[in-house]
Design an enzyme around this catalytic site. Structure first.
Site, short mmCIF file in Angstrom:
data_model
loop_
_atom_site.label_atom_id
_atom_site.label_comp_id
_atom_site.label_asym_id
_atom_site.label_seq_id
_atom_site.Cartn_x
_atom_site.Cartn_y
_atom_site.Cartn_z
N CYS A 91 0.80 -1.23 0.00
CA CYS A 91 0.00 0.00 0.00
C CYS A 91 0.84 1.28 0.00
O CYS A 91 0.31 2.34 -0.32
CB CYS A 91 -0.94 0.02 1.20
SG CYS A 91 -2.12 -1.34 1.23
N HIS A 359 -8.94 3.71 -2.33
CA HIS A 359 -7.53 3.43 -2.07
C HIS A 359 -6.95 2.63 -3.24
O HIS A 359 -6.90 1.40 -3.19
CB HIS A 359 -7.44 2.65 -0.76
CG HIS A 359 -6.10 2.18 -0.34
ND1 HIS A 359 -4.91 2.69 -0.83
CD2 HIS A 359 -5.74 1.21 0.55
CE1 HIS A 359 -3.89 2.06 -0.25
NE2 HIS A 359 -4.37 1.14 0.57
N CYS A 389 -0.21 2.57 6.62
CA CYS A 389 0.02 1.19 7.05
C CYS A 389 0.29 0.36 5.80
O CYS A 389 -0.07 0.76 4.69
CB CYS A 389 -1.18 0.65 7.82
SG CYS A 389 -2.72 0.61 6.88
#
Length: 403
Positions: A91, A359, A389
């Site tokens: 991510c 996202h 994160c």
């Protein structure tokens, strides 16, 4: 050491990551090329203007495989002498691309870079690369692997966040995102995606649900409770790792977790000489970067130790930061960050986040850096921190300071 400056940052709108999403017919390469072309045109770049294109994408298979970064350069209007580097830090791939490029500039390895990322989640499904950390039992069993949604619920259980806490954060994210679009706060950075005829395909974040309220979220079923309690029973694995927890409180659902979307973003980074050559004024300097590893089971607590590390490395305190962008992978991630540092929620994700707008994994890190810069300028503040994160237990952060 040479300073690394941000000269420009752009992103596409985020489209729903489904077959009926507006960007579904656009490939990862073409969407990336759209961003590269925009940075070239907006900043008058010509020839071998940048040393490299560093591009993050997470699911590196099919059309997102084979060094997508280089393919995107060739599909764009950039000079073919510019190479491309595809990277994957899950991510945080887009942020890691920016951080890597900035540190290359600081170290003297070239005057300028374009860095960012892409993810077409509606075209290349998350997890379709068969990551060993999840599917190889010799790794997964030793690490007490559980899916991210279970990890988010472990955070909520460990740190005392309720379903109402998570839902309230989600409602506020939707409200802030809608207000930001209404106030045209993203106008400086968001570029329209057009078809071959020059007609708009998408010019706004498509995923938002501005009418979201506590009542509508309250009707949603917890998304990870069944996989936790019934089949395949991931709660039992988590409780083996954390026996002090009697049970996992499952609070997350589609409405308080990040949206699955398509999108791309890029940042133009260079030294002072590069700016002088092209007549560009730097908007901010990248003051510090960091990355860390964390517990792979709870997995998503990385923004806290990453922030602690980057503040220590830069000789700063939390009070020196004016604004924060903490990726809303799940509501509990942001709640834990706010709790750990006792920061005013009004300073965190001022214009909403991934719960509201989505996202796009490989792009989000670059997106939130650009959003942070825009908001620092809009609100006339100086220093901002962006952090995410990361799957399998990592964290990353970037501190930028307006020039």
């Amino acid at each position: 050491m040479t300073e690394a400056y941000i000269y420009d940052a752009v992103r596409t709108p985020r489209g729903k990551g489904r077959k009926d999403g507006a960007l579904h017919e656009v490939t990862s390469v073409r969407l990336s090329a759209t961003v590269l072309n925009s940075l070239k045109e907006r900043n008058g770049l010509d020839g071998h203007a940048v040393e490299d294109v560093v591009w993050g994408n997470v699911t590196q298979v099919k059309e997102q495989g084979g060094c997508l970064a280089r393919t995107a350069v060739l599909a764009s209007d950039l000079d073919e002498r510019i190479p491309g580097l595809a990277i994957n830090r899950f991510c945080a791939s887009g942020m890691e691309a920016v951080n890597l490029a900035a540190n290359q500039v600081k170290g003297g390895a070239g005057d300028a870079y374009i860095a960012g990322g892409v993810e077409m989640m509606g075209r290349v499904a998350m997890g379709s690369d068969g990551a060993a950390v999840a599917v190889d039992p010799t790794v997964a069993m030793e690490q007490y692997f559980v899916p991210q949604g279970i990890s988010a619920d472990i955070i909520a259980t460990e740190y005392g966040f309720s379903r109402d806490d998570a839902d309230a954060l989600a409602v506020e994210s939707q409200r802030r995102a809608a207000a930001a679009w209404e106030d045209k706060r993203f106008a400086k950075s968001v570029i329209s995606v057009k078809d071959v005829n020059g007609l708009n395909i998408l010019d706004h974040d498509e995923y938002m649900r501005p009418g979201t309220d506590m009542q509508s979220l309250g009707s949603l079923k917890a998304s990870f409770e069944e996989m936790g309690k019934v089949m395949p029973g991931f709660d039992k694995i988590a409780l083996m790792k954390y026996p002090h927890l009697e049970e996992i409180n499952h609070i997350h659902h589609a409405g308080n977790s990040s949206g699955i979307v398509d999108g791309s973003a890029g940042v133009l980074i260079g030294n002072a000489e590069f700016g002088k050559k092209y007549g560009l004024k730097p908007r901010a300097r990248i003051r510090q970067t960091c990355k860390i590893g964390t517990d792979p089971t709870i997995m998503l607590t990385g923004p806290v130790p990453a922030t602690q590390k980057i503040l220590a490395d830069s000789g700063m305190s939390i009070g020196d930061i004016d604004l924060f962008e903490v990726n809303e992978a799940f509501a509990s991630v942001v709640l834990r960050f706010q709790q750990a540092f006792d920061v005013d929620p009004a300073l965190v994700n001022v214009n909403g986040g991934s719960i509201a707008m989505g996202h796009p994994l490989g792009a989000t890190g670059a997106i939130i850096i650009g959003t942070l810069l825009d908001e620092l300028e809009r609100s006339d503040k100086e220093v901002g921190l962006a952090t995410l994160c990361i799957a399998s237990g990592m964290g990353a952060a970037t501190i930028i300071e307006r020039v």
